[in-house]
Scaffold this active site. Structure first.
Site, PDB file in Angstrom:
ATOM      1  N   GLY A 152     -26.349 -18.827  -4.921  1.00  0.00           N
ATOM      2  CA  GLY A 152     -24.955 -19.163  -4.595  1.00  0.00           C
ATOM      3  C   GLY A 152     -24.001 -17.977  -4.688  1.00  0.00           C
ATOM      4  CG  HIS A 174     -29.490 -20.609  -9.067  1.00  0.00           C
ATOM      5  ND1 HIS A 174     -29.569 -21.380 -10.195  1.00  0.00           N
ATOM      6  CD2 HIS A 174     -28.185 -20.232  -9.005  1.00  0.00           C
ATOM      7  CE1 HIS A 174     -28.388 -21.466 -10.779  1.00  0.00           C
ATOM      8  NE2 HIS A 174     -27.531 -20.774 -10.069  1.00  0.00           N
ATOM      9  NE  ARG A 202     -25.929 -23.806 -13.978  1.00  0.00           N
ATOM     10  CZ  ARG A 202     -25.365 -22.763 -13.350  1.00  0.00           C
ATOM     11  NH1 ARG A 202     -25.316 -22.728 -12.035  1.00  0.00           N
ATOM     12  NH2 ARG A 202     -24.856 -21.761 -14.043  1.00  0.00           N
ATOM     13  CD  GLU A 208     -32.362 -23.343 -10.601  1.00  0.00           C
ATOM     14  OE1 GLU A 208     -32.109 -22.236 -11.135  1.00  0.00           O
ATOM     15  OE2 GLU A 208     -31.511 -24.028 -10.028  1.00  0.00           O
ATOM     16  N   GLY A 231     -12.623 -28.144  -8.660  1.00  0.00           N
ATOM     17  CA  GLY A 231     -12.206 -26.919  -9.356  1.00  0.00           C
ATOM     18  C   GLY A 231     -12.097 -25.793  -8.340  1.00  0.00           C
ATOM     19  NE  ARG A 232     -12.449 -21.169 -11.647  1.00  0.00           N
ATOM     20  CZ  ARG A 232     -12.288 -21.027 -12.958  1.00  0.00           C
ATOM     21  NH1 ARG A 232     -11.252 -20.366 -13.414  1.00  0.00           N
ATOM     22  NH2 ARG A 232     -13.162 -21.512 -13.816  1.00  0.00           N
ATOM     23  CB  ILE A 233     -16.733 -23.494  -6.485  1.00  0.00           C
ATOM     24  CG1 ILE A 233     -16.861 -22.197  -7.311  1.00  0.00           C
ATOM     25  CG2 ILE A 233     -17.753 -23.499  -5.348  1.00  0.00           C
ATOM     26  CD1 ILE A 233     -18.173 -22.021  -8.058  1.00  0.00           C
TER      27      ILE A 233
HETATM   28  C1  DGY Z   1     -23.226 -19.152 -12.001  1.00  0.00           C
HETATM   29  O1  DGY Z   1     -22.446 -18.211 -12.045  1.00  0.00           O
HETATM   30  O2  DGY Z   1     -23.112 -20.140 -12.725  1.00  0.00           O
HETATM   31  C2  DGY Z   1     -24.350 -19.031 -11.034  1.00  0.00           C
HETATM   32  O3  DGY Z   1     -25.008 -20.245 -10.854  1.00  0.00           O
HETATM   33  C3  DGY Z   1     -25.321 -17.973 -11.489  1.00  0.00           C
HETATM   34  O4  DGY Z   1     -25.683 -18.251 -12.790  1.00  0.00           O
END
Ligand code: DGY
Length: 324
Positions: free
Chosen positions: A287, A285, A238, A267, A155-157
């Site tokens: 990112g 977490h 995740r 977490e 996807g985008r990331i």
């Molecule tokens: C997201 O945008 O899903 C990041 O993990 C922060 O929640």
């Protein structure tokens, strides 16, 4: 009278200013998060809720909300919200995509580099006074350039990570439930492969899938065993996408060489073995945690909320079927 909105946790102040121009805002200006009963009590009389990752909005809780028409979530991932249940309750759910894509990809690459080149270990080594002399294999790690990167989730990331990999002259394999558009495959020189081939051929594996029932434990003991003993795994998606105890065991036994982890199964708890291992770079977490991006995420959530309050379709509606 203005409609009322509940903001469950601290956000950037600009987002509150925007919301206050359109609504009476009950703002919980704290990082603690509301216990479920408190969230339910405070949702009473609200048209919308601005939520965050730690608000667990289960089917049972959503069914108890009265009069809530939308949840404007601050984050791209929304696995903390039972969207199907929200749809059944007539509640719109929005998220904050795009604004965090590059920031999250940067962190994935930072963890990949940190784990490969033993940056965390090197920092600790130096600060703790262990550096006596230069030596030929001192903290020798793994090359990143010209190696093979396997990406789960294009996807985008995932695409943004692949784009960064090109700068390191890497070969990029990917696996997803759907092929990326041809133009993207061509531009990023991506090769679509089956899961097992990706695991077997990659020097680095980076995870960019949403958490769903089919991606939960996508990587477990069996998958780790298929990876190269020199491979490094990176997770900025995740935590539950990886079976964390299985990963801890694989890393301690040398089944794979290392990991860069930003997310965890429970977490803020982290498997105790991971905390002890030198071949793991860990982050809490973060990112999407650049100041600019976190501000943009808060603003986008507020803009989604304002659209819903004004009776417009929110720009980032994840359950459009709720309107039909
Ligand atoms: C997201 O945008 O899903 C990041 O993990 C922060 O929640």
């Amino acid at each position: 009278m203005k409609p009322a909105v509940l903001v469950t946790k601290r956000v950037f102040p600009e987002a509150i200013e925007l919301l206050r121009r359109h609504a009476e805002v009950e703002y919980i200006d704290s990082d603690d998060g509301l216990p479920p009963e408190e969230l339910l009590r405070r949702s009473c009389g609200k048209q919308g809720i601005v939520s965050q990752l730690t608000d667990k909005l289960t089917a049972e809780r959503l069914a108890q909300f009265q009069g809530v028409r939308f949840i404007a979530h601050v984050g791209v991932g929304y696995d903390n919200i039972d969207v199907a249940a929200a749809t059944r309750c007539g509640i719109m759910v929005t998220n904050t995509p795009d604004v965090l894509t590059d920031t999250t990809a940067d962190l994935a690459f930072a963890l990949l580099l940190a784990a490969a080149r033993r940056i965390v270990e090197a920092d600790h080594f130096l600060r703790s006074g262990q550096w006596r002399r230069w030596s030929i294999d001192l903290l020798a790690g793994h090359d990143v350039h010209h190696k093979t990167l396997g990406i789960f989730g294009m996807g985008r990331i995932g695409q943004a990570v692949a784009r960064r990999a090109r700068g390191f002259s890497m070969r990029v394999l990917y696996n997803d439930t759907r092929r990326a558009p041809e133009a993207i495959e061509r531009e990023l020189e991506l090769e679509f492969v089956e899961k097992d081939r990706l695991l077997a051929e990659s020097d680095f594996v980076s995870l960019h899938v949403p958490l769903t029932e089919s991606t939960r434990h996508l990587i477990g003991a069996a998958e780790l065993a298929k990876m190269k003993p020199s491979a490094i795994i990176v997770n900025t998606s995740r935590g539950p996408v990886i079976d964390e105890p299985a990963l801890a065991e694989a890393l301690s036994k040398g089944v794979i060489a290392g990991a860069g982890l930003d997310v965890f199964e429970e977490e803020p708890k982290v498997h105790p073995v991971l905390l002890e291992l030198k071949n793991v770079a860990l982050a809490p977490h973060i990112g999407s945690a650049s100041i600019d991006t976190r501000r943009k995420m808060c603003m986008l959530a507020a803009e989604n909320a304002v659209a819903a309050l004004e009776g417009r379709r929110p720009p980032n509606l994840v359950n459009p079927e709720v309107l039909s």
